[in-house]
Design an enzyme around this catalytic site. Structure first.
Site, PDB file in Angstrom:
ATOM      1  N   LEU A 199      81.057 -43.489   6.522  1.00 53.93           N
ATOM      2  CA  LEU A 199      80.383 -42.359   5.881  1.00 53.93           C
ATOM      3  C   LEU A 199      80.309 -41.178   6.858  1.00 53.93           C
ATOM      4  CD1 LEU A 199      78.564 -41.062   3.656  1.00 53.93           C
ATOM      5  CD2 LEU A 199      76.627 -42.302   4.624  1.00 53.93           C
TER       6      LEU A 199
ATOM      7  N   GLN B 111      46.059 -59.608  34.318  1.00 50.10           N
ATOM      8  CA  GLN B 111      45.767 -59.176  32.950  1.00 50.10           C
ATOM      9  C   GLN B 111      46.668 -58.026  32.489  1.00 50.10           C
ATOM     10  OE1 GLN B 111      41.842 -57.569  31.862  1.00 50.10           O
ATOM     11  NE2 GLN B 111      41.579 -59.505  30.804  1.00 50.10           N
TER      12      GLN B 111
ATOM     13  N   GLU C 104      72.653 -46.237  11.184  1.00 48.90           N
ATOM     14  CA  GLU C 104      72.295 -46.456   9.768  1.00 48.90           C
ATOM     15  C   GLU C 104      71.116 -45.580   9.356  1.00 48.90           C
ATOM     16  OE1 GLU C 104      73.763 -51.042   9.478  1.00 48.90           O
ATOM     17  OE2 GLU C 104      72.718 -50.197   7.768  1.00 48.90           O
TER      18      GLU C 104
END
Lengths: 260, 336, 388
Positions: free
Chosen positions: C125, C279, C364
């Site tokens: 395309l 952490q 896309e």
């Protein structure tokens, strides 16, 4: 061409536990996989069948829980599969194993060709293929890496200690396939779905009309007397911790000893 | 009639006696002396093998049973089996040893199958039980760190012997013995196999046995691509690359690099094992190694226990660091 | 952490795709990336496993599954190499126009060979002047008797050169703008059809991207898909169907990065303990896992929504694509950070994953275009809510 492919279930190495008391393998604890070398044998059989419009019958001697591996063999291109399973087969060495396979070849054949893997991951004897040929009175060619088929003759490239040989083999015969000599295909989803919930057909000693004294332990001339763990002496240096430091220490030791 | 003598299959390459035959002879000699019996060599060759048959005597055989024919310059599995079966039936040895070479591994199981005999593969040592005149066959077993002692209830007691394990017999010019030509009948010489072409391996087989430093890898390396880092390290150290059996079967490296059962036996001054658990199949290939270094995440791995220097850690981290470190070291050397 | 209740067949699809990933992709993925090669071997394995036929109807040699099953395969493969997954998914992308608008004859001719993996497909395309503005395409198809003659250039076409079958959007009536576009099947080897140069990409380097040149490319008129003027609609519908697949690629890729990085953080010792104990590290992983699971839930929901036969799928499809690919970019970038220097090295797999992820936000339809679509669709679904 009608081809029999012989497959073996082996315990997956990482799942094998050893009984520390008896030094035997705790087979029941292990996950069974298709012997890696046998995948190349099955692939070779399926490719040959595709080129000759033939048929592949895959057989496996093993316990009932090996059946899913045959479903996989079907998905990888075998046309029919049979589990050879009977309590009487237990404890078989290579002679008793190859006897059962020979009986299966008689029962399910006639075959033009029997294809085996080169060697099994667990036993590692590489004996069953040629012994099977002996039971049938057939020729055998081992360590085959290439196969072509022309006018009823199989032309094979086999590995030798010196290099390679191209040989022709008049059928029927037995060949063992060199690992890595082809790329085995993955199972076909279509074939797996078509199999659905079907049972893998099982043949017992009776189905094979096998002589009881040839089976299992009583048909096996070899006996394991003892198993032992070899001991090695040597004084020990143990390095652990951050990789950078470990590497530094290792290089230092190797330099000190004049090894690098 | 009882079984007598220790027999070996003496291997003809088509041109010469395979040197492994001399390894078998030295062990057969030892076993025969313990059993106070003779050493036989079963020898199938083209007629040029005449001198080789004599050499077998000089190297320890008491009798050479020699079948010769032009056809035997090629190895024909079915035909050789037929002759050997007849030799065994005629001579009735109590022990029959084959080398675990390509030809030996093709023949021994065929002979065992035809005669319905027990056969033990890839033995690395033998013992004799003198009372029962029994051959105790020792081989690695079951993929774990175990050796098995195996006996055969049938005779001859058959085994294949790993090449490189036993010393080669030395020639004793004064030795005497008998070379007995083995009668052949023309109709026995048929074979379903025809050798059409022969190609010797183009480059010499990778000979790990001579390597001073060996860098070896196992499944712990995780991928074929990562395994290739070993070659980089080997280049830096002037080392050869060895591998475990599973790694060869996975196709990460050719079987020519395999150490252990059905691979090569090595005795380097330095052995560096990366991601190798140390199954006995691999460990038996380490004969008289110097310093063993193992790198593995699992401190319980057999090779880690065997190693003089055990490095606990992730090979995927340690190997690249080691390469870097040695590169740096070499850089310094080159600069100075 | 969440069970999505797969059927036995769906579990089997994941199992087989995973096996192909482990055996035929994982050992080589980094090499393909380094060498920029589209290796035929994993494609052969995918073909042998029948995965190219997942969503193709059984009457045309496929397995008759839907978007969801296709997404499961793409997701699983992407864990091992998003580049191989791109080649796989782009073949499906190229097949959609035939499935959507093909005649029975066209389907019979092309779909069985696509389903078996014998022929790879590509969708064309984009053009140099028509990227996000897809309606601006300039490639023309002029009817001449029993033929159409194509002229123009397509750009950045995935599977260019490796595909045998191309579904190409070209203008048949330049006066009508987007409504003047039509869809065609062009085969490798058609006269006047030339594959252009292979692009050098940042990521997805195991897949091939090229230009396509059409210079008086003559194809029989039977190659027209649907009717003249339907081209743009076919293209948009194709993208609506395929975009959840890009989302699936994203979650597979992110999952792979999470697995590699977590394993590293738990074994890497600094300051005397595994870095996962800190952490700042463990919370980052918690965040990665959380966002990834949200993306997965969205992709699965969108795919199942499409398979339910729903008509208006553009918004759901765009959401799945944009959200999951944004998450993948974030997760892979964090994975590199959590691995520190190891993450940045080409010896370790996560830097490739980060490069691969970037393309998913672009191809896309860029994620900006996805947001246009979502915004455009929003009023259709979101009714005013009046609260007293």
């Amino acid at each position: 061409m009608h081809i029999m492919a012989c497959l073996k279930p082996v315990p997956e190495p990482d799942t094998v536990k050893v009984d520390l008391e008896t030094h035997t393998l705790k087979r029941e604890s292990a996950k069974l996989i298709l012997n890696p070398a046998d995948r190349f044998a099955l692939e070779a059989a399926v490719r040959l069948k595709e080129n000759t419009q033939g048929k592949v019958t895959a057989v496996m001697m093993g316990p009932p829980n090996a059946a899913p591996l045959l479903k996989e063999a079907f998905a990888c291109g075998a046309d029919e599969v049979f589990l050879l399973s009977d309590r009487a087969f237990a404890g078989a060495d290579t002679l008793a194993t190859s006897y059962v396979l020979a009986k299966a070849a008689e029962r399910l054949g006639p075959f033009d060709l029997i294809v085996c893997g080169k060697v099994s991951l667990d036993g590692e004897t590489a004996q069953v293929g040629p012994e099977l040929a002996a039971w049938l009175g057939w020729p055998s060619v081992i360590w085959v890496k290439e196969i072509t088929y022309k006018d009823g003759q199989l032309v094979l490239t086999r590995l030798t200690d010196e290099g390679e040989e191209v040989v022709s083999l008049t059928l029927p015969g037995v060949i063992t396939i060199e690992p890595e000599s082809n790329e085995p295909r993955p199972p076909s989803l279509k074939r797996l779905l078509s199999w659905a919930e079907k049972e893998v057909p099982t043949l017992t000693a009776e189905d094979l009309a096998a002589e009881p004294e040839r089976l299992g332990l009583s048909g096996s001339p070899t006996r394991v007397l003892d198993v032992f763990t070899p001991t090695y002496e040597g004084k020990k240096e143990y390095l652990s911790g951050p990789p950078e430091e470990v590497v530094e220490q290792l290089v230092k030791i190797l330099k000190e000893r004049g090894l690098i | 009639m009882s079984y007598q003598g220790v027999a070996i299959f003496a291997e003809w390459t088509g041109k010469a006696l395979h040197p492994v035959s001399l390894e078998l002879l030295s062990e057969a000699r030892r076993l025969a002396e313990e059993l106070k019996t003779k050493v036989l060599a079963f020898f199938i060759s083209s007629p040029e093998g005449k001198e080789a048959a004599q050499a077998l005597i000089k190297h320890g055989a008491d009798e050479v049973v020699w079948a010769f024919h032009d056809k035997f310059s090629s190895f024909l599995d079915d035909l050789f089996t037929r002759i050997l079966v007849k030799m065994v039936e005629a001579e009735r040895p109590e022990i029959l040893l084959f080398p675990a070479t390509a030809r030996g591994q093709a023949l021994a199981p065929r002979v065992a199958g035809f005669l319905r005999l027990g056969l033990t593969a890839h033995c690395v040592a033998f013992e004799i039980d003198p009372e029962e005149r029994r051959l105790i066959q020792i081989r690695p077993s079951f993929g774990e760190n175990i050796m098995a002692k195996i006996i055969s209830l049938t005779k001859p007691q058959m085994a294949t012997v790993r090449p490189g394990v036993f010393p080669r017999a030395k020639a004793e010019p004064a030795r005497h013995g008998e070379v007995k030509p083995f009668p052949l009948e023309e109709e026995e010489l048929k074979s379903a196999i025809t050798v059409m072409a022969r190609k010797e391996r183009p480059r010499p087989k990778i000979d790990l046995s001579q390597a001073k430093i060996l860098v070896a890898g196992g499944r712990g390396l995780g991928s074929k691509e990562f395994f290739e880092k070993l070659f980089e390290l080997a280049d830096l150290l002037g080392a050869a690359v060895g591998a475990t059996r599973p790694v060869c079967h996975l196709g990460w490296v050719s079987e020519e690099h395999m150490i252990g059962v059905s691979g090569q036996t090595v005795s380097p001054r330095l052995y560096l094992g990366f991601g190798i658990s140390g199954a006995i199949h691999h460990l038996v290939g380490l004969r008289h190694p110097g310093l063993i270094v193992a790198v593995n995440t699992d401190p319980e791995a057999p090779l880690m226990k065997r190693a003089e220097i055990a490095v606990e850690g992730d090979v995927r981290q340690i190997l690249p660091l080691l390469i870097q470190r040695i590169k740096a070291l070499k850089g310094v050397e080159n600069a100075s | 952490m969440i069970d999505y209740f797969f059927t036995p067949a769906q579990k089997l699809i994941v199992e087989i795709a995973d096996r192909i990933g482990q055996e035929y992709i994982a050992p080589y993925a980094r090499k393909w990336d380094e060498d920029e090669v589209c290796d035929p071997r994993p494609l052969w394995a995918l073909a042998k496993a029948d995965l190219f036929g997942l969503f193709i109807p059984e009457e045309y040699g496929g397995l008759g599954f839907g978007t969801f099953e296709n997404c499961l395969a793409i997701e699983t493969l992407s864990k091992y190499c998003a580049g191989v997954a791109t080649t796989f998914a782009a073949s499906g992308l190229g097949a959609y126009p035939i499935l959507i608008a093909g005649s029975k004859e066209q389907k019979q001719k092309y779909l069985p060979r696509i389903a078996s993996g014998e022929k790879l497909c590509a969708f064309a395309l984009t053009e140099p002047q028509a990227g996000s503005d897809a309606a601006a395409i300039k490639t023309t198809a002029r009817k001449e008797g029993d033929y159409y003659v194509l002229n123009g250039i397509k750009q950045w076409i995935t599977n260019g050169g490796v595909a045998d079958i191309y579904t190409v959007i070209a203008v048949t009536d330049p006066k009508k703008g987007a409504r003047g576009a039509s869809a065609f099947i062009v085969e490798k080897g058609d006269p006047g059809f030339v594959i252009g140069k292979k692009e050098k990409k940042m990521g997805l380097r195991a897949s091939t991207t090229t230009e396509l040149f059409f210079s008086n490319c003559r194809i029989p008129k039977e190659r027209l898909l649907g009717r003249e003027g339907m081209g743009f609609i076919i293209a948009m519908k194709t993208l609506d169907l395929s975009r959840p697949g890009v989302g699936a690629q994203a979650i597979g890729l992110a999952q792979g990065a999470l697995q590699v990085a977590l394993n590293h953080a738990r074994s890497r010792v600094q300051f005397g303990q595994p870095v996962y104990n800190f952490q700042a590290v463990s919370h980052t992983f918690a965040e990665m896992a959380m966002r990834l699971e949200a993306a997965r839930a969205l992709v699965y929901s969108a795919a199942r929504f499409i398979d339910s036969g729903a008509k208006n799928i553009s918004g759901a499809s765009a959401m799945a694509k944009a959200y999951a690919t944004d998450v993948a970019m974030w997760v892979t970038e964090r994975a590199v950070q959590m691995m520190g220097g190891f993450g940045y090295m080409r010896d370790f797999p996560v830097e490739k994953m980060m490069r691969d992820a970037k393309c998913l936000q672009i191809y896309e339809g860029t994620n900006e275009i996805q947001r246009n679509i979502i915004a455009r669709e929003l009023p259709k679904f979101v009714k005013p809510l009046e609260l007293g």
